[in-house]
Design a protein around this motif. Structure first.
Motif, PDB file in Angstrom:
ATOM      1  N   MET A  55     -12.507  64.853 -45.829  1.00  0.00           N
ATOM      2  CA  MET A  55     -13.121  65.576 -44.902  1.00  0.00           C
ATOM      3  C   MET A  55     -11.866  65.857 -43.801  1.00  0.00           C
ATOM      4  O   MET A  55     -11.997  67.231 -43.453  1.00  0.00           O
ATOM      5  CB  MET A  55     -14.022  64.671 -43.963  1.00  0.00           C
ATOM      6  CG  MET A  55     -15.509  64.472 -44.539  1.00  0.00           C
ATOM      7  SD  MET A  55     -16.216  66.087 -45.233  1.00  0.00           S
ATOM      8  CE  MET A  55     -16.602  67.134 -43.653  1.00  0.00           C
ATOM      9  N   LEU A  56     -11.061  65.131 -43.543  1.00  0.00           N
ATOM     10  CA  LEU A  56      -9.809  65.481 -42.973  1.00  0.00           C
ATOM     11  C   LEU A  56      -8.867  66.754 -43.516  1.00  0.00           C
ATOM     12  O   LEU A  56      -8.767  67.699 -43.040  1.00  0.00           O
ATOM     13  CB  LEU A  56      -8.680  64.455 -42.718  1.00  0.00           C
ATOM     14  CG  LEU A  56      -7.524  64.349 -42.074  1.00  0.00           C
ATOM     15  CD1 LEU A  56      -7.916  65.083 -40.456  1.00  0.00           C
ATOM     16  CD2 LEU A  56      -6.738  63.412 -41.919  1.00  0.00           C
ATOM     17  N   VAL A  57      -8.741  66.424 -44.739  1.00  0.00           N
ATOM     18  CA  VAL A  57      -8.202  67.509 -45.514  1.00  0.00           C
ATOM     19  C   VAL A  57      -8.966  68.743 -45.617  1.00  0.00           C
ATOM     20  O   VAL A  57      -8.467  70.195 -45.408  1.00  0.00           O
ATOM     21  CB  VAL A  57      -7.842  67.378 -47.025  1.00  0.00           C
ATOM     22  CG1 VAL A  57      -7.168  68.208 -47.935  1.00  0.00           C
ATOM     23  CG2 VAL A  57      -6.846  66.090 -46.908  1.00  0.00           C
ATOM     24  N   GLY A  63      -9.536  75.058 -41.091  1.00  0.00           N
ATOM     25  CA  GLY A  63      -9.108  75.390 -39.911  1.00  0.00           C
ATOM     26  C   GLY A  63      -7.692  76.060 -40.008  1.00  0.00           C
ATOM     27  O   GLY A  63      -7.635  77.276 -39.037  1.00  0.00           O
ATOM     28  N   VAL A  64      -6.942  76.187 -40.944  1.00  0.00           N
ATOM     29  CA  VAL A  64      -5.642  77.037 -41.141  1.00  0.00           C
ATOM     30  C   VAL A  64      -6.120  78.258 -41.391  1.00  0.00           C
ATOM     31  O   VAL A  64      -5.445  79.278 -40.716  1.00  0.00           O
ATOM     32  CB  VAL A  64      -4.745  76.360 -42.029  1.00  0.00           C
ATOM     33  CG1 VAL A  64      -3.494  77.113 -42.529  1.00  0.00           C
ATOM     34  CG2 VAL A  64      -4.105  75.124 -41.593  1.00  0.00           C
ATOM     35  N   VAL A  65      -7.119  78.511 -42.390  1.00  0.00           N
ATOM     36  CA  VAL A  65      -7.375  79.935 -42.804  1.00  0.00           C
ATOM     37  C   VAL A  65      -8.017  80.354 -41.444  1.00  0.00           C
ATOM     38  O   VAL A  65      -8.083  81.649 -41.274  1.00  0.00           O
ATOM     39  CB  VAL A  65      -8.340  79.727 -43.927  1.00  0.00           C
ATOM     40  CG1 VAL A  65      -8.640  81.345 -44.338  1.00  0.00           C
ATOM     41  CG2 VAL A  65      -7.724  79.234 -44.930  1.00  0.00           C
ATOM     42  N   LEU A  66      -8.851  79.725 -40.676  1.00  0.00           N
ATOM     43  CA  LEU A  66      -9.567  80.263 -39.544  1.00  0.00           C
ATOM     44  C   LEU A  66      -8.406  80.848 -38.645  1.00  0.00           C
ATOM     45  O   LEU A  66      -8.620  81.904 -37.970  1.00  0.00           O
ATOM     46  CB  LEU A  66     -10.617  79.277 -38.867  1.00  0.00           C
ATOM     47  CG  LEU A  66     -12.051  78.941 -39.378  1.00  0.00           C
ATOM     48  CD1 LEU A  66     -12.411  77.896 -38.760  1.00  0.00           C
ATOM     49  CD2 LEU A  66     -12.913  80.330 -39.242  1.00  0.00           C
ATOM     50  N   ALA A  99     -17.247  74.031 -38.614  1.00  0.00           N
ATOM     51  CA  ALA A  99     -18.063  73.559 -37.408  1.00  0.00           C
ATOM     52  C   ALA A  99     -18.874  72.480 -37.970  1.00  0.00           C
ATOM     53  O   ALA A  99     -18.914  71.263 -37.249  1.00  0.00           O
ATOM     54  CB  ALA A  99     -18.879  74.505 -36.765  1.00  0.00           C
ATOM     55  N   VAL A 100     -19.584  72.723 -38.909  1.00  0.00           N
ATOM     56  CA  VAL A 100     -20.767  71.527 -39.486  1.00  0.00           C
ATOM     57  C   VAL A 100     -19.736  70.465 -39.924  1.00  0.00           C
ATOM     58  O   VAL A 100     -20.038  69.287 -39.620  1.00  0.00           O
ATOM     59  CB  VAL A 100     -21.507  72.170 -40.420  1.00  0.00           C
ATOM     60  CG1 VAL A 100     -22.478  71.141 -41.000  1.00  0.00           C
ATOM     61  CG2 VAL A 100     -22.361  73.135 -40.086  1.00  0.00           C
ATOM     62  N   GLY A 101     -18.541  70.693 -40.519  1.00  0.00           N
ATOM     63  CA  GLY A 101     -17.730  69.573 -41.046  1.00  0.00           C
ATOM     64  C   GLY A 101     -17.192  68.775 -39.953  1.00  0.00           C
ATOM     65  O   GLY A 101     -17.089  67.389 -40.191  1.00  0.00           O
ATOM     66  N   PRO A 203      -4.648  67.573 -35.834  1.00  0.00           N
ATOM     67  CA  PRO A 203      -4.937  67.052 -37.084  1.00  0.00           C
ATOM     68  C   PRO A 203      -3.809  66.455 -38.010  1.00  0.00           C
ATOM     69  O   PRO A 203      -4.146  65.539 -38.727  1.00  0.00           O
ATOM     70  CB  PRO A 203      -5.446  68.146 -37.735  1.00  0.00           C
ATOM     71  CG  PRO A 203      -5.961  68.855 -36.546  1.00  0.00           C
ATOM     72  CD  PRO A 203      -5.066  68.701 -35.467  1.00  0.00           C
ATOM     73  N   PHE A 204      -2.662  66.861 -37.787  1.00  0.00           N
ATOM     74  CA  PHE A 204      -1.676  66.548 -38.631  1.00  0.00           C
ATOM     75  C   PHE A 204      -0.981  65.223 -38.032  1.00  0.00           C
ATOM     76  O   PHE A 204      -0.531  64.517 -38.875  1.00  0.00           O
ATOM     77  CB  PHE A 204      -0.434  67.748 -38.484  1.00  0.00           C
ATOM     78  CG  PHE A 204      -0.769  69.114 -39.283  1.00  0.00           C
ATOM     79  CD1 PHE A 204      -0.611  69.228 -40.620  1.00  0.00           C
ATOM     80  CD2 PHE A 204      -1.381  70.111 -38.434  1.00  0.00           C
ATOM     81  CE1 PHE A 204      -1.321  70.316 -41.372  1.00  0.00           C
ATOM     82  CE2 PHE A 204      -1.806  71.365 -39.209  1.00  0.00           C
ATOM     83  CZ  PHE A 204      -1.826  71.438 -40.581  1.00  0.00           C
TER      84      PHE A 204
END
Ligand code: HEM
Length: 429
Positions: A55-57, A63-66, A99-101, A203-204
């Protein structure tokens, strides 16, 4: 890796030998995720650590693509999210997965934490592993909070205002701290910008702490439902295929639930007010944080003074840091602790009730109930756990993991009727 901690990796090709002598990464991966010995009796509660990693990955990738399409500016952020939803190819999917993630990530982390509490995973020698987990949890809360501000809806704005204002309760420097956090005199464009920057960074950093977490885990080894330590090689099985297959199956089931929410109820856990652009002149009737903060929000509002509420809220997490020393019982697993087992489930219910109360307005009976449950929460950790360990009589534990799985005969089933008896040449005779 063998049970005594020695590497069992055998490089086969000349390239494998070449890299092994220079950067033994394949050896590390093999020893950690292939031959690594895990207790043979792990149940599905032990699959959530792996689920959390995936899930973290996933959160980082979506997130990066968003971030490629999002604009961190108070005048443009709300619209840029709408653009992602409508005009970016599969933008809606990316956003809903993210968001659901986030919610699913917290579901998994709560199961993971309560699993740890049930099986006494925090006890000697896993204190550092546990503390690293609590640090990860705090970082996840900060990341989720700042992420929620980014769409710049009404709840983003007012949630940020309420939570950052809490720091004003700090004596003497409170106001200065809040101005510093905001980068101005209210939540505004500079606040959005710094939250975006930190939401990308954290996150990183979590990833880094997760590496330490798993490192600590591999030093001490995993617990297991009996709480009895691994004694012989027979008590363990290699990580691959046993844990890999079990973790993958659990992950698939978890993903089915995740997909159900992404495709059928993507806004189920969100607040409708966040589809209204932030307006500093219109305060929503009820400001509520996301569901995963609600128990802490209830504790915050249970205390009549602002400073007291903030101390209680942070205190409710601080007790987790010292949990390994508050629990005085020598027995690890709740399976053999008849009283603790019941108090554990009472604590789960109390936390759920606090979560429910956090979603209600802070008035009348709700506040009184929040006070009662908050008091119980601290009573559980600060009074009950230290005393219970001293007075509780545990039930009999198996002599070994193998005995708990295969019975005293060590051949499977109960001692009276061993499983597979007919097929076994020794018992046939
Ligand atoms: C991003 C978040 C996290 C990740 C990726 C993660 C990862 C893992 C993994 C892979 C394991 C081994 C498999 C398992 O036992 O499930 C594990 C074990 C463990 N985790 Fe976490 N974890 C996270 C958060 C936390 C948190 C928040 C806590 C506690 C507050 C925690 C406490 C523990 C403990 C005590 C163990 C050892 C369990 C045992 O052997 O009994 N973890 N974690």
């Amino acid at each position: 890796m063998s049970a005594d901690g020695h590497s069992t990796y055998q490089p086969n090709t000349s390239f494998e030998r070449w890299i092994d002598a220079r950067l033994p990464l394949p050896r590390l991966l093999y020893d950690s995720f292939v031959s690594y010995p895990v207790p043979r009796n792990l149940n599905y509660a032990y699959t959530f650590g792996g689920i959390l990693m995936i899930m973290l990955v996933l959160q980082i990738i979506t997130g990066v693509v968003l971030a490629m399409h999002y604009t961190a500016h108070a005048d443009l952020a709300f619209e840029s999210v709408e653009l992602i939803m409508r005009d970016v190819n599969y933008g809606w999917l990316l956003r809903y997965m993210h968001a659901v993630g986030a919610s699913m990530f917290f579901v998994a982390v709560y199961v993971h934490i309560f699993r740890g509490m049930y099986y006494g995973s925090y006890k000697d020698p896993r204190e550092v592993l546990w503390i690293l987990g609590v640090i990860i949890f705090l970082m996840m809360m900060a990341t989720g909070f700042m992420g929620y501000v980014l769409p710049w809806g009404q709840m983003s704005f007012w949630g940020a205002t309420v939570i950052t204002n809490l720091f004003s309760a700090i004596p003497l420097v409170g106001e200065t701290v809040v101005t510093w956090l905001w980068g101005g005199f209210s939540v505004d464009n500079p606040t959005l910008n710094r939250f975006y920057s930190l939401h990308y960074l954290l996150p990183f950093m979590i990833f880094g702490v997760v590496i330490l977490h798993v490192w600590a885990l591999h030093v001490t080894g995993q617990t297991n439902p009996t709480g009895v330590s691994v004694k012989t090689k027979q008590d363990t099985v290699p990580f691959t295929p046993y844990a890999t297959v079990k973790d993958s199956f659990a992950l698939m089931v978890f993903f089915i639930v995740f997909a159900y929410f992404v495709f059928y109820h993507p806004n189920f856990l969100g607040h409708p007010d966040n589809y209204i652009q932030a307006d500093s002149l219109k305060t929503p009737a009820h400001i509520v944080p996301e569901w995963y903060y609600l128990p802490f929000y209830a504790i915050l509002r249970a205390i009549p003074s602002k400073l007291g509420g903030v101390i209680a809220m942070f205190g409710s997490i601080a007790v987790l840091f010292v949990l390994p020393w508050l629990d005085t019982s020598k027995v690890r697993s709740a399976v053999y602790r008849p009283l603790y087992k019941q108090f554990f489930w009472i604590l789960v219910i109390v936390c759920i009730m606090l979560g429910w109360l956090g979603s209600k307005p802070a008035e009348g009976g709700y506040v009184i109930a929040s006070r009662v449950f908050t008091a119980y929460y601290f009573f559980h950790f600060l009074i009950l756990l230290p005393l219970l360990g001293l007075y509780e009589t545990p039930t009999q534990r198996p002599a070994s993991i193998t005995e708990s799985v295969l019975g005293k005969s060590g051949k499977g089933g109960s001692a009276a009727q061993p499983v597979g008896a007919a097929a076994s040449p020794e018992t046939k005779a």
